[in-house]
Design an enzyme around this catalytic site. Structure first.
Site, PDB file in Angstrom:
ATOM      1  N   LYS A  78       2.778  10.987  -3.459  1.00  0.00           N
ATOM      2  CA  LYS A  78       1.793  10.178  -4.452  1.00  0.00           C
ATOM      3  C   LYS A  78       0.876  11.186  -5.081  1.00  0.00           C
ATOM      4  CE  LYS A  78      -1.621   6.925  -3.711  1.00  0.00           C
ATOM      5  NZ  LYS A  78      -2.015   5.777  -2.426  1.00  0.00           N
ATOM      6  N   ASP A 137       0.880  -1.040   0.004  1.00  0.00           N
ATOM      7  CA  ASP A 137      -0.002   0.041  -0.116  1.00  0.00           C
ATOM      8  C   ASP A 137       0.990   1.155   0.074  1.00  0.00           C
ATOM      9  OD1 ASP A 137      -1.725   2.390   0.772  1.00  0.00           O
ATOM     10  OD2 ASP A 137      -2.320   1.526   2.538  1.00  0.00           O
TER      11      ASP A 137
END
Ligand code: AMP
Length: 500
Positions: free
Chosen positions: A70, A8
């Site tokens: 991100k 993740d």
């Protein structure tokens, strides 16, 4: 093939897991923590820091400490560090490399394979950039899967026999996502997704930190926000207090010797109750409900249609958040898996499916995801012609026949776009290419078949073919920021140079 780890790769924190004896287990990092802050820092002496140690030195090295990379994945942004430019995928690769090395040290074997999760709304370019980050870090990315899909696997909802609709409410450190999924016979389909890319636990910390600063100012007439190091301590204390308030009715924030005042050191000491914290942050909790309504309406569902609500992300530990979700859905959230860990655990389960180690009731598990945007091409007058509608299940392949607009036109430009506007100019360009060698004919006679093929990772391949001459041209949609194999290899070599 080595074992496949599930990663993740989060905006604030990352987490990894692996399948052991049919169970997904979390792999702790070298510091012994089950999650790793997604923070990278470059020090003056050229040393790179990743994770908690990078986060801790942020206040003294703000310029070269990178948070939330991100958010830039798939963009053209470059990060300038000590005279060198880095792409977001190279920064993400530094985080992935640490995870890979820590996993290898923990498991005592080399790890080369991974499943990495991304938000359901990630575009093709963002998915491709994530895959590239894996490649740079020396990982074969076996599959990119959607975070809510991974979470629902970890909660085991795919194993229940009756078909159901569930909501995955994901409030992390810096982002909020909500997805509505349909689960039927081991098949998981994302029906709709919505969210806010700039809403998360950090905003709760900021509200509390602001309150503390105001209290301090009232007491001492001193604005603590002017002092970077002291302000950083206040922000950290605010986060700690927030986490404590998830389990207690009140807590005391105590920061001795925070700054030097005119008459000696000043200390911060305040009691914060849950009621006060809830008042300070009620607008943030409320702000998550609008996207929830949006996703439910896009999926054509009412709250009563949901059989479960899954909570993902550390910030769903906040009691007021849990209450708001329960009030909307009319039922308590489904519990059982740690909200910070379930996405990585689901990714490891998917890794198990891919390696053949895991099957669901004898048959291998299927995972279906959908396209988050409509995809198509521009036609005469700037009109957007949709070839693959939004929310189509992946993988998919669809074609449409187009023709020429001018007599004896020998080439056409294929302008590939994604978006929901009927006018191309308001949608996002994914790529352009030219098909030459069209047969000589009057306008409207040639037949040009345009085919969109989207693979299981959500990566788009487009081809155009003159059905008469057989002339064909194709592209894999790689927004121009995508790295070439040569650039990837160079980035990988550079990363290895800096490895421990
Ligand atoms: P994630 O991005 O899912 O790792 O979530 C990180 C966020 O969860 C950060 O903002 C943390 O402060 C927050 N968080 C972690 N534990 C708790 C807790 N017990 N109560 C409230 N927030 C928490």
């Amino acid at each position: 093939m080595s074992k496949i780890i599930g990663i993740d790769l989060g905006t604030t924190n990352s987490c990894m897991a692996i399948l052991e004896g049919g169970q997904s287990i979390i792999i702790p990092n070298a510091e012994g923590s089950r999650t790793t802050p997604s923070v990278v820092a470059f020090q003056e002496n050229g040393q790179r820091l990743v994770g908690e140690i990078a986060r801790r030195q942020a206040a003294v090295n703000p310029q070269y400490t990178i948070f939330s990379i991100k958010r830039d994945m798939g963009s053209h942004r470059k990060i300038s560090i000590q005279g060198k430019l880095y792409t977001p995928q190279e920064i993400s690769a530094i985080i992935l490399q640490k995870l890979k090395q820590d996993a290898e040290a923990y498991l005592g074997e080399p790890i080369t394979e991974a499943v990495i999760t991304v938000p359901a709304y990630f575009t093709d370019a963002q998915r491709q950039a994530t895959k590239d980050a894996g490649t740079i870090a020396g990982l074969n990315v076996q599959r990119i899967i959607n975070e809510p899909t991974a979470a629902s696997l970890a909660f085991g909802v795919d194993k229940e026999n009756q078909p159901q609709k569930i909501m995955v409410y994901d409030l992390g450190g810096g982002t909020f996502d909500v997805s509505v999924l349909d689960i039927n016979n081991g098949v998981i389909e994302v029906l709709a997704t919505a969210g806010n890319n700039h809403l998360g636990g950090d905003d709760f910390d900021a509200c509390l930190a602001d309150y503390l600063a105001k209290e301090f100012q009232k007491q001492y007439k001193y604005d603590i926000r002017q002092d970077a190091a002291a302000w950083q301590r206040v922000k950290e204390a605010a986060e700690k207090a927030k986490c404590e308030l998830s389990g207690l009715q009140q807590t005391t924030v105590y920061l001795p010797y925070l700054v030097n005042g005119p008459k000696g050191p000043l200390h911060l000491q305040t009691t914060v109750t849950t009621a006060l914290f809830n008042r300070l942050t009620a607008h943030l909790v409320e702000a998550t409900i609008k996207p929830v309504r949006q996703a439910m309406s896009d999926a054509g569902l009412q709250p009563k249609d949901l059989s479960k609500v899954l909570l993902v992300g550390g910030s769903t530990r906040i009691p007021a958040v849990q209450k708001a979700v329960a009030d909307y859905a009319g039922k308590a959230p489904f519990k059982g898996v740690n909200p910070d860990e379930c996405v990585a655990m689901g990714a490891a389960l998917q890794g198990g499916v891919l390696s053949g180690a895991l099957t669901a009731g004898g048959k291998s598990l299927l995972l279906l995801d959908v396209t988050p945007y409509s995809l198509g091409v521009e036609t005469v007058g700037g009109v957007f012609s949709v070839i693959i509608p939004r929310n189509t299940t992946l993988p998919t392949k669809q074609s449409q026949i187009y023709t020429t607009a001018a007599p004896f036109q020998s080439s056409v430009e294929i302008h590939v776009l994604q978006g929901e506007s009927p006018q191309s100019q308001y949608n996002k360009t994914l790529g352009k290419f030219r098909l030459n060698g069209i047969r000589r004919a009057l306008a409207g006679i040639p037949q040009i078949e345009v085919t969109f093929d989207i693979d299981v990772d959500g990566i788009v391949h487009v081809s155009a073919k003159d059905l008469h001459t057989g002339q064909q041209q194709q592209i894999t949609i790689t927004a121009s920021q995508q790295m070439t194999p040569k650039q990837l290899a160079a980035a990988k070599a550079d990363l290895q140079k800096h490895s421990r």
